[in-house]
Design a protein around this motif. Structure first.
Motif, PDB file in Angstrom:
ATOM      1  N   LYS A 157      41.382  48.157  30.083  1.00  0.00           N
ATOM      2  CA  LYS A 157      40.877  47.761  31.379  1.00  0.00           C
ATOM      3  C   LYS A 157      39.347  47.845  31.442  1.00  0.00           C
ATOM      4  O   LYS A 157      38.724  48.668  30.759  1.00  0.00           O
ATOM      5  CB  LYS A 157      41.478  48.637  32.480  1.00  0.00           C
ATOM      6  N   LEU A 212      45.609  39.624  39.336  1.00  0.00           N
ATOM      7  CA  LEU A 212      46.892  39.110  38.862  1.00  0.00           C
ATOM      8  C   LEU A 212      46.943  39.060  37.341  1.00  0.00           C
ATOM      9  O   LEU A 212      45.911  39.137  36.664  1.00  0.00           O
ATOM     10  CB  LEU A 212      47.129  37.710  39.433  1.00  0.00           C
ATOM     11  N   ASP A 213      48.149  38.894  36.817  1.00  0.00           N
ATOM     12  CA  ASP A 213      48.317  38.729  35.377  1.00  0.00           C
ATOM     13  C   ASP A 213      48.060  37.288  34.939  1.00  0.00           C
ATOM     14  O   ASP A 213      47.836  37.032  33.755  1.00  0.00           O
ATOM     15  CB  ASP A 213      49.736  39.145  34.958  1.00  0.00           C
ATOM     16  N   ASP A 214      48.109  36.355  35.895  1.00  0.00           N
ATOM     17  CA  ASP A 214      47.889  34.942  35.576  1.00  0.00           C
ATOM     18  C   ASP A 214      46.473  34.740  35.052  1.00  0.00           C
ATOM     19  O   ASP A 214      45.507  35.269  35.613  1.00  0.00           O
ATOM     20  CB  ASP A 214      48.093  34.063  36.819  1.00  0.00           C
ATOM     21  N   THR A 215      46.340  33.968  33.994  1.00  0.00           N
ATOM     22  CA  THR A 215      45.030  33.704  33.410  1.00  0.00           C
ATOM     23  C   THR A 215      44.558  32.293  33.759  1.00  0.00           C
ATOM     24  O   THR A 215      45.333  31.461  34.219  1.00  0.00           O
ATOM     25  CB  THR A 215      45.075  33.869  31.886  1.00  0.00           C
ATOM     26  N   ARG A 240      41.182  36.365  34.452  1.00  0.00           N
ATOM     27  CA  ARG A 240      42.423  36.557  35.195  1.00  0.00           C
ATOM     28  C   ARG A 240      42.217  36.184  36.652  1.00  0.00           C
ATOM     29  O   ARG A 240      41.150  36.444  37.222  1.00  0.00           O
ATOM     30  CB  ARG A 240      42.906  38.004  35.077  1.00  0.00           C
TER      31      ARG A 240
END
Length: 331
Positions: A2, A212-215, A155
């Motif tokens: 992170k 979010l996890d979406d890239t 992200r």
């Protein structure tokens, strides 16, 4: 890993290289984490090849030699510039990067020879920088950090936003491309799923954020100046650009001419001391407020559309003033 941990590890390396080293308790306090977290971070540094050493005689951790940030030989002018700017440019403005810059300046100052340190302290008291009023972004450090993480890690974020233009609270999935500090506040520029286009959001009006996890992928050739076009400030309105000419009276003409207000501006003085200010802008709303700020010292020569916007606002202002005056008289 992170972004917060990466940032902390870099801070930890700096602390271990400066001065006589520190014990686990002081490192935990400086990094604002538990001693247990510090021990884990120290193990990560060792595994990465950073030569962290523990000295039994004084129970302190140190890094032998310069690993990432070697000492730098600053001239007095360089050191003065860094210290003054870190003191003056963020102390009351709430700029998220300010505290780290101030900490760096303190370490720089403490590492200087005694005579040079005394000189700089006297010089910094003699220099002051006064900025325009800015949004302090109170309690918005987590929002800024989440946006920075989104940009760095590519992200998406989901934000709850109090929209000024739409006059309501909106929720959108945002692909954050860039952070921009402009005049008075921080903004994030990126693609909004709600608008299906690139939009600019004021960080101070983001009420909720989730990483979010979406890239996402950064558009090839993306540049902020392409998004802003010829906006007077940040609001690049749709449609063709406008050629604007404003005449300023002699009283304020030189004040206007001395400042670079816009990249396309051109000024033209007249024999009577008045000034014609020429500029090409993408939208008229923002520049209309600037014109109104000069009151009776400015007159819009063109375009008629801008002149009408200014006149309408002046009429509304006059109407409101008369109504308030009437109410005051009734009291």
């Amino acid at each position: 890993m992170k972004l917060a941990r990466i940032t902390r590890l870099l801070e930890l390396i700096t602390l271990l290289q400066v001065g006589r080293g520190q014990n686990a308790t002081s490192l935990a306090s400086e990094c604002r984490v538990s001693r247990r977290t510090i021990f884990r971070d120290l193990d990560i540094l060792r595994q990465a090849g950073v030569p962290v050493q523990f000295f039994d005689d004084d129970q302190r951790y140190r890094i032998a030699g310069a690993v990432l940030l070697p000492p730098t030989n600053f001239t007095p002018q360089e050191a003065l510039s860094l210290i003054v700017l870190s003191q003056e440019l963020g102390q009351s403005s709430g700029i998220p990067l300010y505290h780290a810059a101030r900490s760096a300046a303190i370490k720089l100052e403490s590492s200087l020879p005694g005579k040079l340190r005394d000189y700089l302290r006297d010089a910094t008291r003699a220099v002051h920088v006064k900025l325009d009023a800015a949004n302090p972004l109170i309690d918005h450090e987590p929002v800024y950090q989440a946006l920075l993480a989104g940009i760095t890690l590519r992200r998406c974020v989901r934000i709850g936003y109090e929209s000024f233009t739409e006059r309501k609270r909106i929720n959108t999935k945002l692909s954050p491309y860039r952070l921009l500090f402009n005049r008075r506040s921080w903004y994030v520029i990126g693609r909004s799923s709600l608008h299906r286009a690139v939009r600019t959001f004021n960080v101070g009006r983001i009420e909720k954020i989730e990483l979010l996890d979406d890239t996402f992928s950064m558009p090839r050739g993306f540049r902020i100046d392409r998004v802003l076009r010829n906006a007077w400030n940040l609001m690049a309105e749709r449609g063709p650009d406008h050629d604007v000419t404003i005449r300023f009276e002699k009283l304020v003409a030189r004040n206007v001419a001395e400042v670079v207000w816009h990249k396309s501006q051109r000024v033209e003085f007249h024999p009577d001391g008045t000034l014609d200010f020429h500029v090409r802008v993408s939208g008229l709303e923002e520049i209309s407020w600037w014109v109104l700020g000069y009151g009776d010292q400015a007159y819009v020569l063109r375009p008629k559309q801008l002149r009408q916007i200014v006149l309408d606002r002046c009429r509304r202002l006059l109407h409101r003033a008369r109504r308030l005056e009437a109410l005051s008289a009734g009291d």
